[in-house]
Design a protein around this motif. Structure first.
Motif, PDB file in Angstrom:
ATOM      1  N   LEU A 129      42.525 148.517  66.872  1.00  0.00           N
ATOM      2  CA  LEU A 129      43.437 148.277  67.964  1.00  0.00           C
ATOM      3  C   LEU A 129      44.744 147.774  67.383  1.00  0.00           C
ATOM      4  CD1 LEU A 129      43.939 148.011  71.033  1.00  0.00           C
ATOM      5  CD2 LEU A 129      43.078 145.678  70.851  1.00  0.00           C
ATOM      6  N   SER A 130      45.818 148.309  67.839  1.00  0.00           N
ATOM      7  CA  SER A 130      47.125 147.904  67.356  1.00  0.00           C
ATOM      8  C   SER A 130      48.075 147.841  68.536  1.00  0.00           C
ATOM      9  CB  SER A 130      47.631 148.902  66.320  1.00  0.00           C
ATOM     10  OG  SER A 130      48.849 148.489  65.784  1.00  0.00           O
ATOM     11  N   TYR A 131      48.949 146.886  68.528  1.00  0.00           N
ATOM     12  CA  TYR A 131      49.916 146.766  69.607  1.00  0.00           C
ATOM     13  C   TYR A 131      51.227 146.232  69.046  1.00  0.00           C
ATOM     14  CZ  TYR A 131      48.884 141.791  69.455  1.00  0.00           C
ATOM     15  OH  TYR A 131      48.739 140.498  69.053  1.00  0.00           O
ATOM     16  N   HIS A 132      52.270 146.328  69.854  1.00  0.00           N
ATOM     17  CA  HIS A 132      53.569 145.799  69.436  1.00  0.00           C
ATOM     18  C   HIS A 132      54.370 145.430  70.671  1.00  0.00           C
ATOM     19  CE1 HIS A 132      55.869 149.425  70.537  1.00  0.00           C
ATOM     20  NE2 HIS A 132      54.777 150.070  70.192  1.00  0.00           N
ATOM     21  N   ASN A 133      55.363 144.609  70.461  1.00  0.00           N
ATOM     22  CA  ASN A 133      56.244 144.218  71.549  1.00  0.00           C
ATOM     23  C   ASN A 133      57.222 145.352  71.854  1.00  0.00           C
ATOM     24  OD1 ASN A 133      55.386 141.522  72.154  1.00  0.00           O
ATOM     25  ND2 ASN A 133      56.150 140.952  70.132  1.00  0.00           N
ATOM     26  N   PRO A 134      57.744 145.390  73.063  1.00  0.00           N
ATOM     27  CA  PRO A 134      58.643 146.480  73.441  1.00  0.00           C
ATOM     28  C   PRO A 134      59.924 146.530  72.602  1.00  0.00           C
ATOM     29  CG  PRO A 134      58.110 145.103  75.350  1.00  0.00           C
ATOM     30  CD  PRO A 134      57.448 144.502  74.175  1.00  0.00           C
ATOM     31  N   TYR A 135      60.297 145.421  71.985  1.00  0.00           N
ATOM     32  CA  TYR A 135      61.515 145.419  71.177  1.00  0.00           C
ATOM     33  C   TYR A 135      61.296 145.955  69.766  1.00  0.00           C
ATOM     34  CZ  TYR A 135      59.584 140.847  69.869  1.00  0.00           C
ATOM     35  OH  TYR A 135      58.760 139.836  69.464  1.00  0.00           O
ATOM     36  N   VAL A 136      60.079 146.318  69.445  1.00  0.00           N
ATOM     37  CA  VAL A 136      59.793 146.970  68.163  1.00  0.00           C
ATOM     38  C   VAL A 136      59.791 148.476  68.410  1.00  0.00           C
ATOM     39  CG1 VAL A 136      58.130 147.276  66.297  1.00  0.00           C
ATOM     40  CG2 VAL A 136      58.424 145.016  67.348  1.00  0.00           C
ATOM     41  N   GLN A 137      60.641 149.175  67.705  1.00  0.00           N
ATOM     42  CA  GLN A 137      60.787 150.617  67.886  1.00  0.00           C
ATOM     43  C   GLN A 137      60.195 151.376  66.688  1.00  0.00           C
ATOM     44  OE1 GLN A 137      62.483 151.925  70.876  1.00  0.00           O
ATOM     45  NE2 GLN A 137      61.769 149.844  71.276  1.00  0.00           N
ATOM     46  N   ASN A 138      59.728 152.585  66.949  1.00  0.00           N
ATOM     47  CA  ASN A 138      59.190 153.491  65.928  1.00  0.00           C
ATOM     48  C   ASN A 138      57.974 152.924  65.195  1.00  0.00           C
ATOM     49  OD1 ASN A 138      59.429 156.121  64.866  1.00  0.00           O
ATOM     50  ND2 ASN A 138      60.188 155.285  62.954  1.00  0.00           N
ATOM     51  N   TYR A 139      57.232 152.068  65.868  1.00  0.00           N
ATOM     52  CA  TYR A 139      55.990 151.545  65.300  1.00  0.00           C
ATOM     53  C   TYR A 139      54.948 152.640  65.456  1.00  0.00           C
ATOM     54  CZ  TYR A 139      51.887 148.541  64.759  1.00  0.00           C
ATOM     55  OH  TYR A 139      50.710 147.984  64.345  1.00  0.00           O
ATOM     56  N   HIS A 140      54.373 153.093  64.352  1.00  0.00           N
ATOM     57  CA  HIS A 140      53.503 154.266  64.394  1.00  0.00           C
ATOM     58  C   HIS A 140      52.276 154.042  63.505  1.00  0.00           C
ATOM     59  CE1 HIS A 140      52.593 158.431  65.193  1.00  0.00           C
ATOM     60  NE2 HIS A 140      52.454 158.656  63.912  1.00  0.00           N
ATOM     61  N   PRO A 141      51.290 153.289  63.992  1.00  0.00           N
ATOM     62  CA  PRO A 141      50.109 153.040  63.159  1.00  0.00           C
ATOM     63  C   PRO A 141      49.222 154.276  63.057  1.00  0.00           C
ATOM     64  CG  PRO A 141      49.791 152.117  65.329  1.00  0.00           C
ATOM     65  CD  PRO A 141      51.204 152.653  65.297  1.00  0.00           C
ATOM     66  N   LYS A 142      48.679 154.501  61.883  1.00  0.00           N
ATOM     67  CA  LYS A 142      47.725 155.586  61.654  1.00  0.00           C
ATOM     68  C   LYS A 142      46.616 155.028  60.775  1.00  0.00           C
ATOM     69  CE  LYS A 142      49.234 159.808  61.155  1.00  0.00           C
ATOM     70  NZ  LYS A 142      49.824 161.003  60.621  1.00  0.00           N
ATOM     71  N   ALA A 143      45.396 155.399  61.065  1.00  0.00           N
ATOM     72  CA  ALA A 143      44.274 154.938  60.262  1.00  0.00           C
ATOM     73  C   ALA A 143      44.404 155.477  58.839  1.00  0.00           C
ATOM     74  CB  ALA A 143      42.959 155.391  60.876  1.00  0.00           C
ATOM     75  N   GLY A 144      44.087 154.665  57.874  1.00  0.00           N
ATOM     76  CA  GLY A 144      44.123 155.110  56.488  1.00  0.00           C
ATOM     77  C   GLY A 144      44.613 154.024  55.565  1.00  0.00           C
ATOM     78  N   TYR A 145      44.620 154.346  54.280  1.00  0.00           N
ATOM     79  CA  TYR A 145      45.027 153.366  53.282  1.00  0.00           C
ATOM     80  C   TYR A 145      46.511 153.041  53.340  1.00  0.00           C
ATOM     81  CZ  TYR A 145      40.482 153.601  51.069  1.00  0.00           C
ATOM     82  OH  TYR A 145      39.146 153.505  50.825  1.00  0.00           O
ATOM     83  N   ASN A 146      47.317 153.902  53.899  1.00  0.00           N
ATOM     84  CA  ASN A 146      48.753 153.638  53.954  1.00  0.00           C
ATOM     85  C   ASN A 146      49.163 153.109  55.315  1.00  0.00           C
ATOM     86  OD1 ASN A 146      48.478 155.950  55.441  1.00  0.00           O
ATOM     87  ND2 ASN A 146      50.261 156.964  54.585  1.00  0.00           N
ATOM     88  N   PHE A 147      48.256 152.415  55.988  1.00  0.00           N
ATOM     89  CA  PHE A 147      48.530 151.884  57.322  1.00  0.00           C
ATOM     90  C   PHE A 147      49.814 151.064  57.348  1.00  0.00           C
ATOM     91  CE2 PHE A 147      48.421 148.292  60.201  1.00  0.00           C
ATOM     92  CZ  PHE A 147      48.287 148.921  61.427  1.00  0.00           C
ATOM     93  N   ALA A 148      49.950 150.112  56.424  1.00  0.00           N
ATOM     94  CA  ALA A 148      51.122 149.240  56.433  1.00  0.00           C
ATOM     95  C   ALA A 148      52.409 150.045  56.271  1.00  0.00           C
ATOM     96  CB  ALA A 148      51.011 148.179  55.341  1.00  0.00           C
TER      97      ALA A 148
END
Length: 165
Positions: A129-148
């Motif tokens: 589960l991943s979430y972000h505040n509305p003021y964070v733009q282009n947040y794009h989590p994807k499962a995998g080793y390069n998540f960060a």
């Protein structure tokens, strides 16, 4: 080192395998030891259990990268299973099936047949589960080793949020 949630997953997997007749002994390894031994195919006896890496978009990704004898990821040592030649031929054959429904049926039958000799112990990836505040733009989590990298390095704050500091 992976935490209690992962240990519970492995214990559940072990219990499931024991129910169908496997003799299971969990042997947790430090990652440094694992990556320099078990990952390279240096397994004293038995079967190593680890993740099939990646988030495949197509069954061919799993079949060719993790199951085919010619794959660079197929890095364990030892004698190949008797069915490996047939397994490889079926991987090549599914590449040429263009009709979606026909290909799906072929892959499903392949899975049923492969379950008879169990090249890999089936597993599931835990949900996240991943979430972000509305003021964070282009947040794009994807499962995998390069998540960060994918989640954070491309994200930015809105001008309004930046102005608050």
């Amino acid at each position: 080192a992976y935490g209690r949630l992962r240990e519970q997953k492995w214990e559940l997997t072990a219990a499931s395998l024991e129910e169908v007749g496997w003799d299971v002994e969990l042997n947790y390894e430090d990652y440094g030891s694992y990556i320099t031994s078990t990952f390279l195919g240096d397994i004293a006896e038995g079967v190593a259990y680890g993740p099939i890496i990646g988030s495949p978009r197509d069954p061919h990704d799993v079949l060719s990268r993790n199951h085919a004898s010619t794959s660079a990821r197929r890095n364990w040592s030892g004698t190949p299973i008797d069915e490996q030649e047939q397994h490889d031929a079926r991987i090549r054959e599914q590449e040429g099936i263009m009709d979606l429904e026909e290909r799906l049926e072929y892959i499903h039958q392949f899975q049923r047949d492969a379950a008879e000799y169990l090249l890999f112990v089936p597993s599931v990836g835990p949900a996240g589960l991943s979430y972000h505040n509305p003021y964070v733009q282009n947040y794009h989590p994807k499962a995998g080793y390069n998540f960060a990298f994918t989640a954070f390095s491309k994200a930015w704050f809105t001008e309004e949020r930046i102005a608050q500091d």
